[in-house]
Design an enzyme around this catalytic site. Structure first.
Site, PDB file in Angstrom:
ATOM      1  N   ARG A  28       0.824  -1.223   0.000  1.00 33.57           N
ATOM      2  CA  ARG A  28       0.000   0.000   0.000  1.00 33.57           C
ATOM      3  C   ARG A  28       0.851   1.263   0.000  1.00 33.57           C
ATOM      4  NH1 ARG A  28      -5.050  -2.068   3.654  1.00 33.57           N
ATOM      5  NH2 ARG A  28      -6.246  -2.771   1.849  1.00 33.57           N
ATOM      6  N   LYS A  79     -21.028 -14.827  -0.536  1.00 32.66           N
ATOM      7  CA  LYS A  79     -22.470 -14.561  -0.440  1.00 32.66           C
ATOM      8  C   LYS A  79     -23.068 -13.871  -1.654  1.00 32.66           C
ATOM      9  CE  LYS A  79     -22.677 -14.017   4.556  1.00 32.66           C
ATOM     10  NZ  LYS A  79     -22.764 -12.967   5.571  1.00 32.66           N
ATOM     11  N   GLY A 128      -9.998  -7.231  -3.423  1.00 32.27           N
ATOM     12  CA  GLY A 128     -10.213  -8.269  -2.413  1.00 32.27           C
ATOM     13  C   GLY A 128      -9.486  -9.567  -2.701  1.00 32.27           C
ATOM     14  N   GLY A 172     -14.321  -3.269  -0.154  1.00 30.72           N
ATOM     15  CA  GLY A 172     -15.685  -2.747  -0.076  1.00 30.72           C
ATOM     16  C   GLY A 172     -15.918  -1.590  -1.040  1.00 30.72           C
TER      17      GLY A 172
END
Ligand code: AMP
Length: 417
Positions: free
Chosen positions: A40, A206, A374, A397
């Protein structure tokens, strides 16, 4: 309208408040916090170097972990200042607060091209509350604002949104850093009118997390490939048995609606036709939540459409991997988000790795491949293929929300071109 980029500006002599994503994984070693993975930090270097070349005076702000408004020493950004200095080859000043007199004094003494890193903004509860008074205090040292923290742009916090609004109101420029600009280009512009065929690969745990993305991409995609546990909710909706697989029975109506929409729009919607299944056995060990840890035994391919009652699906099977590969190789644009199985266990990473390889091969043939952040990014990097795709998002997210078509507060607050 497009957002202003630092490439559109010259910020010479100005104090620029730069929101970066330095939420790096750390570990305690001999009583000291050590950075495990500096990716990062590395990713912000082009932006910082471009600003330094302009002669800007940099004030970097970031969060680390979840200190919940407390001065939690293990979540100090001090080690990041040292690491950044090392990586950029320049001194990086550090102040053990993100506002107040000491910050103002140090920021006031910065010369063109100097760098100051502030302490964790989440040492204050007001950061996540986007408290206007707190944002004013942060903004006190800023003539201009740059956001390069795409991964935090879906949150309207003081350092991601409030400060930008204040600087903008004062007539200061609020621009995207180079990393942010690339995210907006690939996850936004490139997917607005993708070169066809456009193949979307979705996986992960999900359906409920990704249904909005599915719904939006059904408007643009030619083919959607579904893997991961998500696939089992679709299979259940089609009337198949899914055994003990991770599934959301209350989301079958949502899955059905997506299948119908795909049919109505002529979108090819591929679900696994075979799976790797396992027998799960309870062990004596408990996890952090006090639940027994399950062990996966006897992995094998289930070539049937139905999964036996006592078994659990943990990966796509070989036939599915071949069908998915074929679809991927025919693509001109690819978007991938989410693993095809429990890829953390290498026995069940075969499907995810096959998809990764197919995406890389399609890219080599000229397709644009966009990896939506992700776990798919983790899987590609683990397979050593990270540099062979067109773009990997740094958001988790934030990427998902952006792909849903949501307006991210940290992006909305930036000036228009
Ligand atoms: P997500 O964050 O929604 O992309 O989900 C990623 C997680 O989904 C990973 O931790 C995978 O282990 C998990 N996952 C993928 N496939 C399965 C599966 N068949 N059963 C259980 N978990 C799965």
């Amino acid at each position: 309208m497009a957002k202003l980029s630092i490439r559109d500006l010259n910020l010479r002599g100005l104090r620029v408040f730069v929101r970066v994503d330095y939420n790096v994984p750390m570990e305690e070693q001999d009583g000291q916090m050590v950075i495990n993975d500096a990716t990062r930090i590395k990713e912000t270097l082009p932006t910082l170097e471009a600003l330094i070349a302009q002669g800007a005076r940099l004030i970097l702000a970031a969060h680390l972990g979840r200190p919940k408004g407390q001065r939690e020493p293990s979540m100090s950004l001090r080690p990041v200042a040292a690491k950044l200095a090392d990586m950029i080859g320049r001194p990086v000043a550090f102040v053990d607060d993100c506002l107040g007199e000491k910050v103002e004094k140090t920021a006031g003494a910065l010369k063109d091209g100097d760098i100051l890193l502030l302490e964790n903004v989440r040492y204050y509860d007001e950061e996540e509350a986007n408290d206007p008074t707190f944002a004013e205090k942060l903004a006190k040292v800023a003539d201009a604002y740059v956001n390069d923290a795409f991964g935090a742009a879906h949150r309207a916090h003081a350092s991601t949104e409030g400060v930008a609004r204040i600087v903008g109101k004062r007539g200061g420029k609020c621009a995207a850093g180079l990393l942010m600009e690339r995210e907006l280009k690939f996850l936004g512009d490139e997917l607005e009118k993708p070169a066809k065929p456009f193949v979307v690969i979705l996986g992960g745990a999900k359906v409920s997390d990704k249904i909005k993305v599915i719904d939006r991409l059904l408007e643009k995609a030619d083919t959607i490939l579904i893997g991961g546990a998500m696939a089992y909710t679709f299979k259940l909706a089609q009337g198949f048995k899914v055994g003990k697989s991770l599934v959301e029975p209350d989301k079958t109506d949502v899955a059905k609606a997506a299948l119908e929409k795909a049919k109505a729009r002529g979108v090819q919607f591929l679900l696994p036709t075979d799976n790797t299944i396992v027998t799960t056995v309870k062990t004596d060990k408990l996890n952090k939540k006090g639940k027994p840890i399950m062990e996966f035994t006897n992995p094998r391919t289930n070539a049937e459409a139905n999964i036996p009652d006592a078994e659990e699906g943990v990966d796509i099977g070989p036939k599915t991997a071949v069908a998915f590969r074929e679809a991927i190789l025919g693509a001109k644009t690819i978007l991938w988000n989410g693993p095809m199985g429990i890829f953390e266990d290498k026995r069940f990473a075969i499907g995810t790795n096959a998809v990764a390889q197919a995406v890389v091969d399609a890219t080599a043939k000229g397709a644009k491949s966009i990896i939506g952040g992700g776990d798919s990014v983790k899987a590609l990097n683990k397979a050593g293929l990270g540099d062979q795709v067109t773009f990997m998002s740094t958001g988790g997210g934030a990427s998902l929300e952006f792909l849903e078509g949501a307006v991210l507060p940290g992006v909305a607050a930036l000036s228009e071109k």
